[in-house]
Design an enzyme around this catalytic site. Sequence first.
Site: not given
Length: 418
Positions: A107-108
């Site tokens: 994720a980011k």
Amino acid sequence: MSTHTTEQGFNNVRKLITDICERMKISETCRIRLMECERELTVHFPVKMDDGRAEVFTGFRVVHNDSRGPSKGGIRYHPDVNLDEVRALAALMSLKTAVVNIPYGGAKGAVICNPKTMSESELERLTRRYASEIAIIMGPERDIPAPDVGTNPQIMAWIMDTYSMGKGYSVPAVVTGKPLEIGGSIGRFEATGRGCMVDALLAAKHLRIDPRKATIVVQGCGNVGAVTADLLAKEGCRVIAISDSKGGVYNPDGLNLGDVLNHKQQTGSVIGSRNTEKVTNAELLELKCDILVVAALERALVKANAPALKARIVLEGANAPTTPEADKILLDKGIFIVPDILANAGGVIVSYLEWVQGLQSFYWDETEVNDYLGRLMTDAFNQVLCISKEKRTDMRTAACMVAVQRLATAMATRGIFP
Ligand code: NAD
């Protein structure tokens, strides 16, 4: 083939994954699932500024894939960040967590802002509001943020506190990279540099370079570069040059890193430290050495400077420091490249250890953390090296093959709901 794709965004990561899937005959179902991010949240939210005005900021949190476990990835505060870049970085996190085999997805997150021009209290209000906006997809079993460019342990503390207030009890495992006092892990600060050191020694061993005779050049004297240089020097290597954004310092007999780091702390730059001569950033990259550690920013090695490199090993401490064109040039020159998703995974590994410690409320000592980190880095390096030999390919392609295979197996084993 390259993991160095962020400058052209998510489409390049898609191409990278597609190429690997074709080469490995991964099922079309898995490939098309990896082509998209599973969850994307865009938020526009107001923040009260110190002068009384309200400003509306835009933030993102993107989960690329969570087949192998809760998603994991940093939060970036930067004026130029955009959704496409966040998608690309989220997908690279899926590859990074898979290649070192920790039970996470990728994720980011990001907020478009310039933290350098904001006061501490504005940053706190921005962080708390952003944290409450993304709380619907965040959680210790769901999606666990960490620091990235422009964010730090204090910002993680505000996120942890905001999330905990919503729950009514403390939830330390909701973020990693926290200050030690509230459940951070010993060894997290040095983790990425320590992982780079482990991989540098393994790469040297593979090429039969004696670490005690190895010469090291380091681009970037920040968290990753300074720690890597310091730990390699402690292993007996000769660090002959190091740089920051203002330029570099060189001593063919080996730098006294204590002096250099003190000088940087006092003056803000490595330039002018005792018994060193100045080199430009361009000259530093072209120095003859056994290992060049690139630990500054993206796109450090490009088509224009790659032909002049004289290192035997390039170790990518930074994310995406080599463009695809430069990657090809370096490989043609016979340079052994340890790719970013492998070389700089020490940070996310110790984030994982911090999360495990937080979940069980049982904290380890430094030796335990460092031993675990060393073990995971070594296993991952050896597995990737083994695949690169077996498939007669470079380490970057091999690392991506290991990662995509793990993701594909997890997705196929879980199947599709309903
Ligand atoms: P940092 O800000 O602490 O350090 C960056 C250093 O690079 C600074 O010393 C800066 O002066 C220097 N620099 C900038 N431009 C330069 C140039 N042109 N030439 C030479 N030096 C230059 O950042 P960091 O945390 O050390 O991160 C460095 C890289 O590693 C980034 O790409 C980051 O995404 C990546 N990374 C960091 C971590 C981590 O845990 N910190 C984990 C994985 C990847």
